[in-house]
Design an enzyme around this catalytic site. Structure first.
Site, mmCIF file in Angstrom:
data_model
loop_
_atom_site.group_PDB
_atom_site.id
_atom_site.type_symbol
_atom_site.label_atom_id
_atom_site.label_comp_id
_atom_site.label_asym_id
_atom_site.label_seq_id
_atom_site.Cartn_x
_atom_site.Cartn_y
_atom_site.Cartn_z
ATOM 1 N N GLY A 197 10.940 0.333 -16.456
ATOM 2 C CA GLY A 197 9.519 0.398 -16.050
ATOM 3 C C GLY A 197 8.816 1.379 -17.007
ATOM 4 N N HIS A 198 7.737 0.834 -17.489
ATOM 5 C CA HIS A 198 6.741 1.591 -18.416
ATOM 6 C C HIS A 198 5.410 1.626 -18.099
ATOM 7 C CE1 HIS A 198 8.262 -2.191 -20.583
ATOM 8 N NE2 HIS A 198 6.993 -2.330 -20.579
ATOM 9 N N ASP B 129 12.950 7.039 -18.921
ATOM 10 C CA ASP B 129 12.102 7.778 -18.338
ATOM 11 C C ASP B 129 11.410 8.884 -19.212
ATOM 12 O OD1 ASP B 129 12.064 5.801 -16.354
ATOM 13 O OD2 ASP B 129 13.565 7.287 -15.286
ATOM 14 N N GLN C 281 15.538 1.927 -21.131
ATOM 15 C CA GLN C 281 16.389 3.027 -20.603
ATOM 16 C C GLN C 281 16.502 4.002 -21.483
ATOM 17 O OE1 GLN C 281 17.833 -0.714 -20.161
ATOM 18 N NE2 GLN C 281 16.340 -0.416 -18.606
ATOM 19 N N LYS D 164 8.677 6.517 -23.049
ATOM 20 C CA LYS D 164 8.521 5.669 -24.358
ATOM 21 C C LYS D 164 7.195 4.796 -24.302
ATOM 22 C CE LYS D 164 12.584 3.798 -22.995
ATOM 23 N NZ LYS D 164 12.986 4.825 -22.160
HETATM 24 P P1 IMP Z 1 20.692 -1.297 -13.643
HETATM 25 O O1 IMP Z 1 20.198 -1.385 -15.054
HETATM 26 O O2 IMP Z 1 19.566 -1.588 -12.774
HETATM 27 O O3 IMP Z 1 21.753 -2.080 -13.317
HETATM 28 O O4 IMP Z 1 20.664 0.322 -13.435
HETATM 29 C C1 IMP Z 1 21.947 0.982 -13.745
HETATM 30 C C2 IMP Z 1 21.514 2.477 -14.142
HETATM 31 O O5 IMP Z 1 20.172 2.629 -15.083
HETATM 32 C C3 IMP Z 1 20.987 3.174 -12.911
HETATM 33 O O6 IMP Z 1 21.158 4.640 -12.896
HETATM 34 C C4 IMP Z 1 19.520 2.975 -12.875
HETATM 35 O O7 IMP Z 1 18.762 4.013 -12.223
HETATM 36 C C5 IMP Z 1 19.168 3.123 -14.573
HETATM 37 N N1 IMP Z 1 18.279 2.606 -15.020
HETATM 38 C C6 IMP Z 1 17.819 1.513 -15.210
HETATM 39 N N2 IMP Z 1 16.707 1.265 -15.892
HETATM 40 C C7 IMP Z 1 16.233 2.272 -15.990
HETATM 41 C C8 IMP Z 1 15.082 2.544 -16.460
HETATM 42 O O8 IMP Z 1 14.088 2.182 -16.925
HETATM 43 N N3 IMP Z 1 14.684 4.084 -16.480
HETATM 44 C C9 IMP Z 1 15.443 4.799 -16.034
HETATM 45 N N4 IMP Z 1 16.926 4.501 -15.420
HETATM 46 C C10 IMP Z 1 17.040 3.278 -15.521
#
Ligand code: IMP
Length: 438
Positions: A39-40, A12, A227, A15
């Site tokens: 998410g972008h 977040d 991420q 990017k």
């Molecule tokens: P997962 O990727 O859904 O397994 O989540 C694992 C951790 O990564 C959690 O803390 C999510 O909130 C975080 N997370 C996963 N994808 C994103 C992203 O694109 N942006 C921010 N946090 C993310």
């Protein structure tokens, strides 16, 4: 030639917007890990596009590649593609045959595990998209890959085993499972249809070969990490992380190109001017109360995928030093400078107080990080401006106080500032240099 873009904090950092700007000069954008957890948001001429799997550049007519390191939920992918087509955009997307496939039972497993861990405060606050269980099946050598969807007999054999295995794993926790997420025949039918669509659209590739060939022909490629480094499974705040490597080293492994391609190109770290995160775990610079609420509102700090309010905090410089070392930044982009405008003086954690000592880097474990107290350095705040004008006139027209803040960050991570984000739209970006022309 390549430019690799990675988040230097908790995702977040903005990017998508930066990829969107830099991809003007690129031919291809490659995702190398993660799935529809990322998410972008991209704003083009006032139109907002929220994507999770389709690489940002694909909406600008660039080739989009989902590399072997990604986990693909075909339903999300095709929903996004169909949604874009309805808005007049027909993205050109290719998927590695080696990328793993997310099934409905992965989501069930993801959510159950989170509930179980929550009691012990070990949950990651996942997006619930089944990312972790899909990577578990990959590592457990029972995962199903995009290439498997193209061979119906092989797919049936693998799916039968995997569905049964997942059913057993879950019934150990919940008792007998009657969820439709485990309906073997229904899943088979649905995913065979995705396989057909992938085949018909000639979307399945060997990503390493495809990208390398294009680069040999002179293509300019952006590798887009999802991420951020603090969510990287090895270098992040484990276990409050995602299940893949978001840092730049994985751009090679997760797409099948040589590390030389990544290392000879530019590696750009995206930094948000403060911290935000959706998940769980310690956060030494966390802000609370009215100031935090104000910052959250001003920055629109709500998850793109889940809509959850994000936690917010002051910039954490030890975290950035760690990210700079792990990724080898050649440059950084600092976003959301406009959000801090008019909020008074700004603090950053320059170091931590840890067991009576002052330390400048992250301690080795998350639990020890939780013991750290931020040692703050104060910066004068900057006023609200006409940010579009600032972006037009260039770096020297940024408020002097903001320049001081930005220069400090750049010197701490030993990388050039390439751009500064001063608003959500493309035009609200102060560009210092264009990465494909350095
Ligand atoms: P997962 O990727 O859904 O397994 O989540 C694992 C951790 O990564 C959690 O803390 C999510 O909130 C975080 N997370 C996963 N994808 C994103 C992203 O694109 N942006 C921010 N946090 C993310």
């Amino acid at each position: 030639m390549s430019v690799t873009i990675v988040g230097s904090q908790f995702g977040d950092e903005g990017k998508g917007r930066i990829v969107d700007i830099f991809c003007d000069e690129a031919d291809m954008v490659v995702r190398y890990q993660g799935g529809d957890n990322a998410g972008h948001t991209v704003v083009i001429e006032g139109e907002k596009y929220q994507l999770s799997l389709v690489p940002s550049g694909a909406i600008r007519g660039k080739i989009g590649v989902l590399g072997n390191g990604c986990v693909i939920n075909p339903k999300t992918l095709f929903n996004e593609i169909d949604g874009l087509r309805k808005r007049g955009i027909d993205p050109e997307i290719y998927i590695s045959q080696r990328a793993h496939v997310i099934f409905p039972f992965h989501k069930v497993a993801d959510n159950l595990e989170e509930v179980a861990k929550k009691k012990m405060k070990l949950d990651a606050g996942t997006t619930g998209r089944g990312i972790g269980p899909t990577y578990e099946d990959k590592a457990g050598r029972r995962g199903i890959r995009i290439g498997d969807l193209l061979d119906k007999d092989l797919f049936w054999k693998k799916l039968e085993y995997l569905t049964q295995k997942r059913r057993e794993m879950i019934s150990e926790v919940t008792g007998p499972v009657v969820d439709e997420a485990f309906d073997l025949e229904a899943i088979y039918r649905e995913y065979c249809a995705y396989g057909e669509r992938i085949k018909k659209g000639n979307m399945a590739i060997v990503s390493g070969e495809f990208i390398t060939e294009q680069i040999k022909l002179g293509a300019k490629v952006i590798f887009e990490g999802a991420q951020g480094t603090s969510l990287d499974i090895d270098h992040g705040i484990y276990p409050h992380v995602t299940s893949s490597n978001s840092s730049s080293g994985y751009a090679a492994t997760g797409s099948g190109v040589s590390p030389k391609i990544i290392g000879q190109g530019e590696i750009i770290g995206i930094v948000k001017a403060y911290l935000s995160r959706v998940g769980t775990g310690p956060l030494p610079t966390e802000l609370e109360g009215d100031f935090a609420d104000d910052l959250r509102e001003r920055g629109g700090e709500y998850g793109t995928v889940t809509g959850r309010p994000r936690r917010v905090g002051w910039l954490d410089v030890p975290m950035l030093r760690h990210a700079a070392r792990v990724n080898g930044f050649t440059g950084i982009v600092i976003n959301h400078i406009d959000v801090l405008a008019g909020m008074g003086d700004i603090k950053v954690a320059d170091s931590y107080e840890f067991r009576g000592e002052s330390i400048r880097v992250l301690p080795p474990t998350t639990e020890l990080w939780g013991e750290c107290q931020a040692e703050y350095r104060n910066f004068s705040g900057w006023p609200e401006c006409d940010w579009s004008k600032v972006a037009e006139s260039g770096y020297s027209s940024l408020p002097k106080e903001a320049q001081k803040y930005i220069d400090y960050i750049a010197s701490e991570v030993d990388a050039d500032v390439i751009a500064v984000g001063v608003g959500p739209s493309r035009s609200e970006t102060v560009l210092k240099r264009r990465p494909f022309n350095w």
